[in-house]
Design a protein around this motif. Structure first.
Motif, PDB file in Angstrom:
ATOM      1  N   MET A   1      41.059  68.945  58.911  1.00 37.96           N
ATOM      2  CA  MET A   1      42.328  69.872  58.430  1.00 37.96           C
ATOM      3  C   MET A   1      43.679  68.995  58.138  1.00 37.96           C
ATOM      4  O   MET A   1      43.793  68.463  59.138  1.00 37.96           O
ATOM      5  CB  MET A   1      42.260  71.272  59.209  1.00 37.96           C
ATOM      6  CG  MET A   1      43.285  72.059  58.416  1.00 37.96           C
ATOM      7  SD  MET A   1      43.371  73.832  59.400  1.00 37.96           S
ATOM      8  CE  MET A   1      44.353  73.414  60.261  1.00 37.96           C
ATOM      9  N   LYS A   2      44.027  69.103  57.092  1.00 34.69           N
ATOM     10  CA  LYS A   2      45.321  68.738  56.780  1.00 34.69           C
ATOM     11  C   LYS A   2      46.300  69.413  56.260  1.00 34.69           C
ATOM     12  O   LYS A   2      46.167  70.736  55.478  1.00 34.69           O
ATOM     13  CB  LYS A   2      45.321  67.598  55.768  1.00 34.69           C
ATOM     14  CG  LYS A   2      44.408  66.388  55.960  1.00 34.69           C
ATOM     15  CD  LYS A   2      44.684  65.436  54.940  1.00 34.69           C
ATOM     16  CE  LYS A   2      43.437  65.297  54.129  1.00 34.69           C
ATOM     17  NZ  LYS A   2      43.574  64.475  52.958  1.00 34.69           N
ATOM     18  N   LEU A   3      47.304  69.565  57.322  1.00 31.43           N
ATOM     19  CA  LEU A   3      48.517  70.501  56.816  1.00 31.43           C
ATOM     20  C   LEU A   3      49.565  69.963  56.007  1.00 31.43           C
ATOM     21  O   LEU A   3      50.242  68.940  56.705  1.00 31.43           O
ATOM     22  CB  LEU A   3      49.360  71.379  58.282  1.00 31.43           C
ATOM     23  CG  LEU A   3      50.237  72.043  57.936  1.00 31.43           C
ATOM     24  CD1 LEU A   3      49.936  73.474  57.172  1.00 31.43           C
ATOM     25  CD2 LEU A   3      50.743  72.697  59.381  1.00 31.43           C
ATOM     26  N   GLN A   4      49.685  70.482  54.904  1.00 36.00           N
ATOM     27  CA  GLN A   4      50.837  69.656  54.079  1.00 36.00           C
ATOM     28  C   GLN A   4      51.726  70.590  53.686  1.00 36.00           C
ATOM     29  O   GLN A   4      51.974  71.085  52.704  1.00 36.00           O
ATOM     30  CB  GLN A   4      50.033  69.018  52.769  1.00 36.00           C
ATOM     31  CG  GLN A   4      48.576  68.287  53.056  1.00 36.00           C
ATOM     32  CD  GLN A   4      48.100  67.812  51.862  1.00 36.00           C
ATOM     33  OE1 GLN A   4      48.059  68.436  50.798  1.00 36.00           O
ATOM     34  NE2 GLN A   4      47.299  66.580  51.963  1.00 36.00           N
ATOM     35  N   ILE A  10      47.227  73.911  52.678  1.00 34.68           N
ATOM     36  CA  ILE A  10      46.169  73.295  53.768  1.00 34.68           C
ATOM     37  C   ILE A  10      45.059  72.855  53.344  1.00 34.68           C
ATOM     38  O   ILE A  10      44.458  73.728  52.321  1.00 34.68           O
ATOM     39  CB  ILE A  10      45.865  74.654  54.992  1.00 34.68           C
ATOM     40  CG1 ILE A  10      47.158  75.048  55.494  1.00 34.68           C
ATOM     41  CG2 ILE A  10      45.018  74.426  55.837  1.00 34.68           C
ATOM     42  CD1 ILE A  10      46.907  76.493  56.417  1.00 34.68           C
ATOM     43  N   VAL A  11      44.598  71.681  53.530  1.00 34.77           N
ATOM     44  CA  VAL A  11      43.418  71.163  53.010  1.00 34.77           C
ATOM     45  C   VAL A  11      42.342  71.095  54.207  1.00 34.77           C
ATOM     46  O   VAL A  11      42.614  70.546  55.101  1.00 34.77           O
ATOM     47  CB  VAL A  11      43.355  69.826  52.517  1.00 34.77           C
ATOM     48  CG1 VAL A  11      42.351  69.022  52.189  1.00 34.77           C
ATOM     49  CG2 VAL A  11      44.634  69.725  51.188  1.00 34.77           C
ATOM     50  N   GLU A  13      38.734  69.927  55.010  1.00 34.86           N
ATOM     51  CA  GLU A  13      37.639  68.831  54.634  1.00 34.86           C
ATOM     52  C   GLU A  13      36.425  69.119  55.271  1.00 34.86           C
ATOM     53  O   GLU A  13      36.102  69.310  56.279  1.00 34.86           O
ATOM     54  CB  GLU A  13      38.165  67.533  55.115  1.00 34.86           C
ATOM     55  CG  GLU A  13      39.498  66.832  54.649  1.00 34.86           C
ATOM     56  CD  GLU A  13      40.333  65.936  55.233  1.00 34.86           C
ATOM     57  OE1 GLU A  13      40.098  65.674  56.648  1.00 34.86           O
ATOM     58  OE2 GLU A  13      40.491  64.852  54.645  1.00 34.86           O
ATOM     59  N   ARG A  40      37.098  69.627  44.859  1.00 34.30           N
ATOM     60  CA  ARG A  40      38.151  70.523  45.410  1.00 34.30           C
ATOM     61  C   ARG A  40      37.998  72.085  45.028  1.00 34.30           C
ATOM     62  O   ARG A  40      37.606  72.179  43.823  1.00 34.30           O
ATOM     63  CB  ARG A  40      39.527  70.012  45.249  1.00 34.30           C
ATOM     64  CG  ARG A  40      39.856  68.600  45.929  1.00 34.30           C
ATOM     65  CD  ARG A  40      41.058  68.171  45.366  1.00 34.30           C
ATOM     66  NE  ARG A  40      42.268  68.946  45.856  1.00 34.30           N
ATOM     67  CZ  ARG A  40      42.919  68.611  46.763  1.00 34.30           C
ATOM     68  NH1 ARG A  40      42.950  67.762  47.564  1.00 34.30           N
ATOM     69  NH2 ARG A  40      44.063  69.446  47.024  1.00 34.30           N
ATOM     70  N   THR A  51      45.362  77.341  50.159  1.00 34.50           N
ATOM     71  CA  THR A  51      44.033  76.694  51.001  1.00 34.50           C
ATOM     72  C   THR A  51      43.140  76.164  49.968  1.00 34.50           C
ATOM     73  O   THR A  51      42.609  76.688  49.245  1.00 34.50           O
ATOM     74  CB  THR A  51      43.497  77.836  51.820  1.00 34.50           C
ATOM     75  OG1 THR A  51      44.363  78.444  52.622  1.00 34.50           O
ATOM     76  CG2 THR A  51      42.322  77.139  52.678  1.00 34.50           C
ATOM     77  N   GLU A  54      38.164  70.621  50.404  1.00 32.16           N
ATOM     78  CA  GLU A  54      37.672  69.466  49.692  1.00 32.16           C
ATOM     79  C   GLU A  54      36.418  68.816  50.416  1.00 32.16           C
ATOM     80  O   GLU A  54      36.231  69.100  51.718  1.00 32.16           O
ATOM     81  CB  GLU A  54      38.966  68.678  50.076  1.00 32.16           C
ATOM     82  CG  GLU A  54      38.916  67.269  49.448  1.00 32.16           C
ATOM     83  CD  GLU A  54      39.743  66.318  49.678  1.00 32.16           C
ATOM     84  OE1 GLU A  54      40.926  66.569  48.959  1.00 32.16           O
ATOM     85  OE2 GLU A  54      39.818  65.558  50.360  1.00 32.16           O
TER      86      GLU A  54
END
Length: 77
Positions: A1-4, A10-11, A13, A40, A51, A54
């Motif tokens: 998980m990527k918090l941008q 939030i991505v 994966e 995506r 949210t 991906e």
């Protein structure tokens, strides 16, 4: 998980297990994997963040139906 935070999202994966055999989405026959394409999808927001799901979705190489993208359960609709 990527918090941008800068992009307000939030991505999440999702990875496909490369050891799981692939099947043609048309005929269900076990076939070789052709390649993988990154896709995506927008999901419901998490608090104030978009949210995004991906995933590297495998494509199959069916002798009868050609190259097709495997179906993913969260994209059925």
């Amino acid at each position: 998980m990527k918090l941008q935070l800068g992009q307000g999202q939030i991505v999440i994966e999702v990875e496909h297990d490369p050891d799981v055999p692939t099947t043609c989405p048309e005929c269900g026959q076990a076939v070789p994997r052709h390649d993988t394409r990154t896709r995506r999808w927008r999901h419901l927001d998490t608090c104030q963040y978009r949210t995004i799901i991906e995933a590297g979705v495998p494509r199959t190489s069916c002798p009868k139906h050609g190259t097709l993208t495997m179906r993913v359960s969260w994209a059925d609709g």
